[in-house]
Structures are given as structure tokens and as C-alpha cells.
Motif scaffolding. Structure first.
Motif: not given
Length: 286
Positions: A214, A218, A222, A228, A261, A264-265, A269
Motif C-alpha cells: 500500500t 499510494e 499515480k 499497484p 491497508w 498505511t493509508r 494521508r
């Protein structure tokens, strides 16, 4: 075994060197000075949170404790959508628990010598190899002077420390018997029981590899859409190996992945939130 170890190191370093070739990243000299609020680079279209990067220092170590507290307190600040996601996680875990025994039987009936060899190679990614991966990519970032890769590795390391602390705490209180010693997925013991048979919930291997996956998904997803797919694909295979090896129930795997998940998110964030506010620069020394 030593030859195999070096091969894995080369495997880990290959994507690290590839990511290090991104010439659009901000150079070390362009990082904001300590205490200054970062501003967007309108020429290179670089956002404030893409400029601020971690390095190993006292501030980074302090941030681990801060983010641990922030992550642990998140459920007290959840809103409607957050509770809906939590409901999906709990509901799915309940459905898996209802079928845990059948899943165990399926994997036991489909053991082969070839699959056993494959799972033996994949299983360490949820244990020994993940820390090695973080270390190799961190060194790659330092040597190649790629601050983004260096930062990503440190974010993964921080997330892994926090998720490990939370899952080991959960194991102390939720003493579920492993499927290797029981056919009953609803066999539990009292909290603080030191019997190693009751250490099934949640899956530490799955949590570890999902946490690392993750972090890189993350941070790099992008710009590099393949990251991913590769990261979560490896995490999924690792979870399946734990089912094949009869070390965990399927619901253990699901909760381990969900926890990794979520942690880590939340950590990433939180870092981005501080960056956009312009307050995160106080936590980074270029």
C-alpha cells in the motif's frame, strides 16, 4: 541459500533503480528550508506535498509515535462513509468465517509438490523479505539521490512499525486457534494466553506485505500504474500461501490485509494533509 538471497536483492533493486530514473523529481537543493512553508512549483507543476520528504533523524522517529497515536484514534473521528467501509470489512469477515472450514478443506485437497515449492518461495515476502525490500529501496534512493524513493521507503517503514504494533496487540487479546491445530474456526482462548496455538488472528504475514504494498502503491501508483498491480498482486499471493500452508483461516487473511491497508493509508494521508496545510515542513530537515 546465499545465492537465492542475492537474487532476491537484485529483484528488489531493479524496480528501485527504475523509479530512481525519474528526472522530474525535485532535487535536494530545491527542498524548502527548515521552518519555511513550501510553495507549489508552477514551472514543473510540483505540488507542496511532493516537495516535502522524510529523512532519518529525530523528527522522523518522533513522527512514528505521533502517527501511531493518530492512527489508533481515527475510529473516534469516523463519519458515515468511514463506518460504511468498516461495515463492509466486518461483514466480509463474518461471511469468510462462516466458510473458513470449507476454505481450509479446499486447500488441503489441492496440495501438490509443485505448488508447495512455489508457496515456499512466496511466503517469506510476508515476513523476512518485506523489511529487506524496504532497506534495499531506501539504500537505492540514498545512493541514487532520489529523495522520492528515499521518502517512500521511510514511509513504508513507519507504516510497517505502526501496523505491526497494532496487530501484535490484537493477537494478545484475540486468541484464535490456528487451523493447523484445529478444524473449528470458532475456537478461541482467553486473552493473554501464551499458548502459541492461539495466534491465528489476524495474519501477520498478510498485514506486513499489504502494508508495504500500500505504501508504494499510494506514493508511486499515480506516476507508475504498474506499481499497484505488482504490489497488491504479490500481497494477494502471499495471503494465499498462508491458506495453502494451513497457517491461517481465510478471515484472518482478510482482516490482516484490511488492517495493513488502513494503517498505511492513514499514515500517508496524514502526511499529505500536513503538507497541504504548510505545517509539515516543521517535521522535515532537508
Amino acid at each position: 541459500m546465499r545465492t537465492r538471497y542475492y537474487l532476491y536483492c537484485l529483484l528488489f533493486m531493479a524496480p528501485g533503480w527504475a523509479l530512481a530514473q525519474d528526472s522530474t523529481r525535485v532535487s535536494k537543493d530545491s527542498l524548502p528550508a527548515f521552518g519555511n512553508t513550501p510553495k507549489a512549483d508552477t514551472v514543473n507543476n510540483i505540488s507542496p506535498d511532493s516537495v516535502i520528504r522524510y529523512r532519518i533523524n529525530g523528527t522522523y522517529l518522533k513522527s512514528i509515535v505521533q502517527d501511531l497515536g493518530f492512527t489508533a484514534s481515527r475510529p473516534f473521528h469516523w463519519q458515515g462513509r468511514d463506518f460504511a467501509k468498516f461495515g463492509v470489512v466486518v461483514g466480509t469477515a463474518g461471511l469468510l468465517m462462516a466458510g473458513d472450514y470449507e476454505v481450509k478443506q479446499f486447500f488441503e485437497r489441492n496440495h501438490t509438490k509443485g505448488l508447495t515449492e512455489i508457496t515456499n518461495q512466496i511466503e517469506p515476502f510476508g515476513n523476512a523479505y518485506s523489511p529487506y525490500l524496504i532497506g534495499v529501496l531506501y539504500v537505492t534512493g540514498v545512493v541514487s539521490k532520489n529523495r522520492n524513493l528515499e521518502h517512500a521507503s521511510l514511509m513504508a517503514a513507519k507504516s510497517l512499525l505502526i501496523s505491526t504494533a497494532l496487530y501484535t496487540t490484537a493477537k494478545i487479546f484475540i486468541r484464535r486457534q490456528r487451523p493447523t491445530t484445529s478444524d473449528n474456526p470458532f475456537s478461541y482462548s482467553a486473552p493473554f494466553n501464551s499458548d502459541s496455538r492461539y495466534t491465528s488472528f489476524p495474519s501477520g504475514h498478510t498485514l506486513t506485505v499489504t502494508t508495504v504494498a500500500t505504501a508504494f502503491a499510494e506514493i508511486y501508483g499515480k506516476d507508475y500504474p504498474w506499481v499497484p498491480w505488482a504490489a497488491y498482486g504479490l500481497a494477494t499471493l502471499t495471503g494465499v500461501t498462508r491458506l495453502y500452508q494451513n497457517r491461517h483461516w481465510s478471515s484472518d487473511i482478510w482482516i490482516g490485509a484490511s488492517l495493513g491497508w488502513f494503517v498505511t493509508r492513514t499514515v500517508i494521508r496524514n502526511q499529505r494533509r500536513h503538507s497541504k496545510k504548510g505545517t509539515y515542513s516543521l517535521q522535515v530537515v532537508p
